[in-house]
Design a protein around this motif. Structure first.
Motif, PDB file in Angstrom:
ATOM      1  N   LEU A 142       0.830  -1.194   0.000  1.00  0.00           N
ATOM      2  CA  LEU A 142       0.000   0.000   0.000  1.00  0.00           C
ATOM      3  C   LEU A 142       0.865   1.245   0.000  1.00  0.00           C
ATOM      4  O   LEU A 142       2.072   1.169   0.182  1.00  0.00           O
ATOM      5  N   SER A 143       0.215   2.366  -0.189  1.00  0.00           N
ATOM      6  CA  SER A 143       0.862   3.662  -0.042  1.00  0.00           C
ATOM      7  C   SER A 143       0.166   4.396   1.093  1.00  0.00           C
ATOM      8  O   SER A 143      -1.057   4.395   1.186  1.00  0.00           O
ATOM      9  N   THR A 144       0.954   4.999   1.937  1.00  0.00           N
ATOM     10  CA  THR A 144       0.393   5.696   3.095  1.00  0.00           C
ATOM     11  C   THR A 144      -0.288   6.996   2.708  1.00  0.00           C
ATOM     12  O   THR A 144      -1.093   7.519   3.475  1.00  0.00           O
ATOM     13  N   GLY A 145       0.084   7.558   1.564  1.00  0.00           N
ATOM     14  CA  GLY A 145      -0.452   8.859   1.163  1.00  0.00           C
ATOM     15  C   GLY A 145       0.215  10.024   1.870  1.00  0.00           C
ATOM     16  O   GLY A 145      -0.224  11.168   1.752  1.00  0.00           O
ATOM     17  N   LEU A 146       1.319   9.750   2.589  1.00  0.00           N
ATOM     18  CA  LEU A 146       1.994  10.794   3.359  1.00  0.00           C
ATOM     19  C   LEU A 146       3.165  11.429   2.612  1.00  0.00           C
ATOM     20  O   LEU A 146       3.880  12.267   3.174  1.00  0.00           O
ATOM     21  N   GLY A 147       3.370  11.011   1.363  1.00  0.00           N
ATOM     22  CA  GLY A 147       4.465  11.589   0.587  1.00  0.00           C
ATOM     23  C   GLY A 147       5.801  11.397   1.278  1.00  0.00           C
ATOM     24  O   GLY A 147       6.094  10.337   1.798  1.00  0.00           O
TER      25      GLY A 147
END
Length: 175
Positions: A142-147
């Motif tokens: 997944l990607s955390t979306g926190l850049g």
């Protein structure tokens, strides 16, 4: 409030408490092979009273060289390495589980940032997760979306790894 009351990180507290309770109730054990989380998973589990009853050990395999020394990698693995993947973390988890004899082994590897690369698995916030068990290895990415928020990603990687472990323990994860 003492500094000790600020650990584990607030976002980790609920999930680590839930996982520790499940392990204690079931009399099962866990070991950890973490990379980009930098020891947060192990330290959070160890902060739980009674951890000696369920925690078998852990490794922070941050460098590729540490994977050769402690996790069964060869020079060939390093030559073909192109960043974290679910297959890589599954292999690390399986290797560490066999060595430590735990019921479960959690492994994560990701790109915490602030910099990364052009491939999806080298983008800051990407993490590959695995939990090795006797019946097989469960994987998730997944990607955390926190850049590029390095500390935020490290904490999120630990939370997501513990969530996968919880799902495996409860029978909610799919092989």
């Amino acid at each position: 409030m003492s500094a000790a009351k600020e650990f584990p990180p607030e976002k980790v507290r609920a999930i680590v408490s839930e996982v520790a309770s499940l392990l204690k109730e079931r009399k099962e054990s866990v070991s950890v092979a973490e990379t980009a989380a930098g020891g947060i998973i192990s330290a959070s589990l160890l902060s739980t009273p009674g951890a000696s009853g369920f925690y078998k050990g852990g490794l922070t395999l941050y460098t590729l060289e540490s994977r050769i020394a402690f996790a069964g990698w060869t020079d060939e693995n390093i030559k073909v390495y192109k960043g974290p993947t679910t297959d890589i973390v599954a292999g690390l988890a399986t290797n560490v589980r066999a060595k430590l004899g735990s019921t479960y082994t959690i492994c994560e590897s990701g790109t915490a940032g602030p910099t990364g690369g052009n491939m999806p698995n080298r983008t800051p916030g990407y993490v590959a997760l695995a939990v090795a068990t006797e019946s097989g290895t469960y994987k998730r990415e997944l990607s955390t979306g926190l850049g590029g928020d390095r500390e935020g990603n490290m904490i999120a990687f630990a939370v997501e790894a513990l969530k996968l472990l919880r799902d495996v323990i409860k029978g909610d994860a799919k092989l």
